[in-house]
Motif scaffolding. Structure first.
Motif, PDB file in Angstrom:
ATOM      1  N   SER A   1      12.184  35.120  50.462  1.00  0.00           N
ATOM      2  CA  SER A   1      12.406  33.700  50.713  1.00  0.00           C
ATOM      3  C   SER A   1      13.763  33.288  50.156  1.00  0.00           C
ATOM      4  O   SER A   1      14.517  34.112  49.628  1.00  0.00           O
ATOM      5  CB  SER A   1      11.269  32.857  50.145  1.00  0.00           C
ATOM      6  N   ASP A   2      14.054  31.987  50.256  1.00  0.00           N
ATOM      7  CA  ASP A   2      15.425  31.524  50.078  1.00  0.00           C
ATOM      8  C   ASP A   2      15.940  31.529  48.652  1.00  0.00           C
ATOM      9  O   ASP A   2      17.121  31.244  48.434  1.00  0.00           O
ATOM     10  CB  ASP A   2      15.549  30.117  50.667  1.00  0.00           C
ATOM     11  N   HIS A   3      15.101  31.858  47.696  1.00  0.00           N
ATOM     12  CA  HIS A   3      15.614  32.047  46.343  1.00  0.00           C
ATOM     13  C   HIS A   3      16.443  33.315  46.219  1.00  0.00           C
ATOM     14  O   HIS A   3      17.301  33.419  45.341  1.00  0.00           O
ATOM     15  CB  HIS A   3      14.459  32.103  45.343  1.00  0.00           C
ATOM     16  N   ALA A   4      16.201  34.296  47.098  1.00  0.00           N
ATOM     17  CA  ALA A   4      16.833  35.610  46.948  1.00  0.00           C
ATOM     18  C   ALA A   4      18.361  35.556  46.990  1.00  0.00           C
ATOM     19  O   ALA A   4      19.020  36.182  46.139  1.00  0.00           O
ATOM     20  CB  ALA A   4      16.285  36.575  47.994  1.00  0.00           C
ATOM     21  N   PRO A   5      18.995  34.845  47.936  1.00  0.00           N
ATOM     22  CA  PRO A   5      20.456  34.783  47.911  1.00  0.00           C
ATOM     23  C   PRO A   5      21.003  34.105  46.654  1.00  0.00           C
ATOM     24  O   PRO A   5      22.075  34.487  46.158  1.00  0.00           O
ATOM     25  CB  PRO A   5      20.800  33.970  49.166  1.00  0.00           C
ATOM     26  N   PHE A   6      20.284  33.113  46.142  1.00  0.00           N
ATOM     27  CA  PHE A   6      20.712  32.458  44.903  1.00  0.00           C
ATOM     28  C   PHE A   6      20.629  33.435  43.730  1.00  0.00           C
ATOM     29  O   PHE A   6      21.554  33.532  42.915  1.00  0.00           O
ATOM     30  CB  PHE A   6      19.847  31.229  44.624  1.00  0.00           C
ATOM     31  N   LYS A   7      19.523  34.162  43.647  1.00  0.00           N
ATOM     32  CA  LYS A   7      19.360  35.136  42.567  1.00  0.00           C
ATOM     33  C   LYS A   7      20.449  36.200  42.635  1.00  0.00           C
ATOM     34  O   LYS A   7      21.025  36.573  41.602  1.00  0.00           O
ATOM     35  CB  LYS A   7      17.972  35.771  42.652  1.00  0.00           C
ATOM     36  N   SER A   8      20.746  36.663  43.839  1.00  0.00           N
ATOM     37  CA  SER A   8      21.789  37.687  44.000  1.00  0.00           C
ATOM     38  C   SER A   8      23.156  37.177  43.554  1.00  0.00           C
ATOM     39  O   SER A   8      24.008  37.953  43.129  1.00  0.00           O
ATOM     40  CB  SER A   8      21.859  38.146  45.458  1.00  0.00           C
ATOM     41  N   ALA A   9      23.357  35.853  43.663  1.00  0.00           N
ATOM     42  CA  ALA A   9      24.625  35.242  43.269  1.00  0.00           C
ATOM     43  C   ALA A   9      24.663  34.873  41.786  1.00  0.00           C
ATOM     44  O   ALA A   9      25.643  34.288  41.322  1.00  0.00           O
ATOM     45  CB  ALA A   9      24.888  33.997  44.107  1.00  0.00           C
ATOM     46  N   GLY A  10      23.591  35.186  41.061  1.00  0.00           N
ATOM     47  CA  GLY A  10      23.564  34.941  39.626  1.00  0.00           C
ATOM     48  C   GLY A  10      23.023  33.598  39.215  1.00  0.00           C
ATOM     49  O   GLY A  10      23.119  33.209  38.050  1.00  0.00           O
ATOM     50  N   VAL A  11      22.420  32.865  40.161  1.00  0.00           N
ATOM     51  CA  VAL A  11      21.833  31.561  39.845  1.00  0.00           C
ATOM     52  C   VAL A  11      20.408  31.757  39.329  1.00  0.00           C
ATOM     53  O   VAL A  11      19.632  32.504  39.936  1.00  0.00           O
ATOM     54  CB  VAL A  11      21.813  30.663  41.103  1.00  0.00           C
ATOM     55  N   PRO A  12      20.010  31.100  38.231  1.00  0.00           N
ATOM     56  CA  PRO A  12      18.615  31.175  37.785  1.00  0.00           C
ATOM     57  C   PRO A  12      17.697  30.566  38.847  1.00  0.00           C
ATOM     58  O   PRO A  12      17.976  29.473  39.359  1.00  0.00           O
ATOM     59  CB  PRO A  12      18.595  30.333  36.505  1.00  0.00           C
ATOM     60  N   VAL A  13      16.616  31.277  39.180  1.00  0.00           N
ATOM     61  CA  VAL A  13      15.723  30.795  40.234  1.00  0.00           C
ATOM     62  C   VAL A  13      14.268  30.803  39.767  1.00  0.00           C
ATOM     63  O   VAL A  13      13.884  31.515  38.839  1.00  0.00           O
ATOM     64  CB  VAL A  13      15.846  31.646  41.525  1.00  0.00           C
ATOM     65  N   GLY A  14      13.475  30.003  40.457  1.00  0.00           N
ATOM     66  CA  GLY A  14      12.034  29.964  40.233  1.00  0.00           C
ATOM     67  C   GLY A  14      11.373  29.325  41.430  1.00  0.00           C
ATOM     68  O   GLY A  14      12.046  28.913  42.379  1.00  0.00           O
ATOM     69  N   GLY A  15      10.048  29.234  41.377  1.00  0.00           N
ATOM     70  CA  GLY A  15       9.368  28.610  42.496  1.00  0.00           C
ATOM     71  C   GLY A  15       7.872  28.816  42.468  1.00  0.00           C
ATOM     72  O   GLY A  15       7.317  29.419  41.533  1.00  0.00           O
ATOM     73  N   LEU A  16       7.214  28.311  43.519  1.00  0.00           N
ATOM     74  CA  LEU A  16       5.762  28.355  43.650  1.00  0.00           C
ATOM     75  C   LEU A  16       5.376  28.873  45.028  1.00  0.00           C
ATOM     76  O   LEU A  16       6.143  28.764  45.982  1.00  0.00           O
ATOM     77  CB  LEU A  16       5.177  26.956  43.452  1.00  0.00           C
ATOM     78  N   PHE A  17       4.138  29.370  45.120  1.00  0.00           N
ATOM     79  CA  PHE A  17       3.665  30.036  46.339  1.00  0.00           C
ATOM     80  C   PHE A  17       2.144  30.083  46.260  1.00  0.00           C
ATOM     81  O   PHE A  17       1.573  30.235  45.173  1.00  0.00           O
ATOM     82  CB  PHE A  17       4.254  31.448  46.359  1.00  0.00           C
ATOM     83  N   THR A  18       1.460  29.947  47.412  1.00  0.00           N
ATOM     84  CA  THR A  18      -0.007  30.019  47.403  1.00  0.00           C
ATOM     85  C   THR A  18      -0.555  31.191  48.208  1.00  0.00           C
ATOM     86  O   THR A  18      -1.770  31.275  48.414  1.00  0.00           O
ATOM     87  CB  THR A  18      -0.620  28.700  47.923  1.00  0.00           C
ATOM     88  N   GLY A  19       0.321  32.091  48.650  1.00  0.00           N
ATOM     89  CA  GLY A  19      -0.151  33.309  49.296  1.00  0.00           C
ATOM     90  C   GLY A  19       0.003  33.290  50.807  1.00  0.00           C
ATOM     91  O   GLY A  19      -0.101  32.247  51.454  1.00  0.00           O
ATOM     92  N   ALA A  20       0.230  34.486  51.378  1.00  0.00           N
ATOM     93  CA  ALA A  20       0.418  34.633  52.826  1.00  0.00           C
ATOM     94  C   ALA A  20      -0.635  35.580  53.390  1.00  0.00           C
ATOM     95  O   ALA A  20      -1.819  35.269  53.392  1.00  0.00           O
ATOM     96  CB  ALA A  20       1.846  35.094  53.120  1.00  0.00           C
ATOM     97  N   SER A  21      -0.207  36.764  53.825  1.00  0.00           N
ATOM     98  CA  SER A  21      -1.130  37.655  54.531  1.00  0.00           C
ATOM     99  C   SER A  21      -1.920  38.591  53.618  1.00  0.00           C
ATOM    100  O   SER A  21      -2.843  39.260  54.071  1.00  0.00           O
ATOM    101  CB  SER A  21      -0.357  38.487  55.557  1.00  0.00           C
ATOM    102  N   ARG A  22      -1.575  38.640  52.343  1.00  0.00           N
ATOM    103  CA  ARG A  22      -2.358  39.470  51.422  1.00  0.00           C
ATOM    104  C   ARG A  22      -3.784  38.934  51.296  1.00  0.00           C
ATOM    105  O   ARG A  22      -4.043  37.747  51.504  1.00  0.00           O
ATOM    106  CB  ARG A  22      -1.711  39.522  50.046  1.00  0.00           C
TER     107      ARG A  22
END
Length: 315
Positions: free
Chosen positions: A241-262
């Protein structure tokens, strides 16, 4: 959330206290807030009203809100109009993916230290096979309602607040990657945290917190502990998800999720309720991801947690 291979196995949940939920709505939006400017309770009815509008947009535009389609642009126009009316400074950023024009929407709340920017974002596009109400109308609507709550409160945080709705996430995080790549190194370094919300109303929900940054992770866990809801570390969406490009750029990231296909395990069903042996979201990337595909309690809790984190991290 874009398709990908599974991540590592889910971690053990956080043990929490008794629940303080009444009538399907979380009792108290900021159970552990210390500052004078406590986060407001986010009205789940307001979040759901946005989902109804996104569903109507999809229905009127071939059943989806996908990148490059009329339903996506109509979704962006709906969100932008709400933000413009509330006093945000909005910017539409254009890019190209798969031969079609895509758009990001960025909304800045006036004031705060622009050398310390707290961002909250979500992807606004659906897959082409459905309206994408949980994936990711849920995150988009909650981020929008939190932004509107900032305006209603005329909140004056120490840090600068910026909200974002990304295009073409389902094609490989294209919009968010375009945004972060468009920033100078200096402007990237000014982002003190990016919070991502992708699928936060799954009908058979779990409560998952990103573990990418300890301070942001603790903020979300503190909220859920305060309302008596155990959490687990988020693993299904790692890098998806969209946190990944921020994390790769060195930005601290976080977030929430309630589950998908698992599949929800028996232990998770015992902890959170719901149905063991079934997917967290059986309508993931399907035509049945409609307004009927939302758990109101999960949407309410996560929307309040979103606002709590925005207030806490921007003080």
């Amino acid at each position: 959330m874009k398709l990908s291979v599974s991540g590592r196995a889910a971690a053990a949940g956080v043990v929490a206290a008794a629940m303080l939920v009444t009538g399907g709505s979380v009792a108290g939006a900021s159970p552990t807030a210390q500052g004078a400017a406590a986060a407001p309770d986010i009205p789940v009815a307001g979040v759901k009203a946005h989902l109804t509008q996104l569903q109507s947009i999809a229905t009127a535009n071939g059943g989806n809100r996908a990148h490059g389609r009329a339903g996506y642009r109509a979704s962006l126009d709906y969100v932008k109009a709400k933000l413009d009316a509330a006093g945000f400074t909005t910017t539409v950023q254009q890019f190209t993916a798969s031969g079609r024009t895509g758009y990001n929407l960025i909304a800045d709340w006036p004031g705060g230290d622009t050398n310390q920017v707290v961002m909250a974002g979500s992807h606004l596009d659906s897959v082409s096979s459905g309206p994408g109400i949980n994936d990711n109308g849920s995150g988009s609507a909650a981020v929008l309602e939190t932004a509107l709550a900032v305006a209603r409160a005329q909140y004056k945080p120490t840090k600068h607040l910026r909200f974002a709705w990304w295009g073409a996430e389902e094609l490989g995080l294209v919009g968010s990657r375009h945004y972060i790549n468009s920033l100078s190194a200096a402007n990237r370094s000014r982002i003190s945290g990016y919070l991502n919300f992708d699928m936060i109303g799954s009908p058979n929900p779990g409560y998952f917190v990103y573990d990418d940054d300890p301070a942001i992770e603790k903020t979300f866990k503190d909220y859920f502990t305060g309302i008596g809801v155990p959490t687990e570390i988020e693993t299904e969406g790692d890098g998806r998800s969209d946190h990944a490009p921020f994390k790769s750029a060195g930005v601290p990231v976080g977030g929430l999720f309630t589950g998908a296909s698992r599949t929800k395990t028996a232990a998770q069903a015992a902890k959170w309720g719901g149905r063991a042996g079934q997917a967290f979201d059986r309508c993931y990337h399907s035509s049945c991801d409609t307004t009927a595909n939302i758990d109101d309690t999960a949407l309410d809790r996560n929307s309040d947690a979103l606002a709590y984190a925005v207030w806490e991290l921007s003080e």
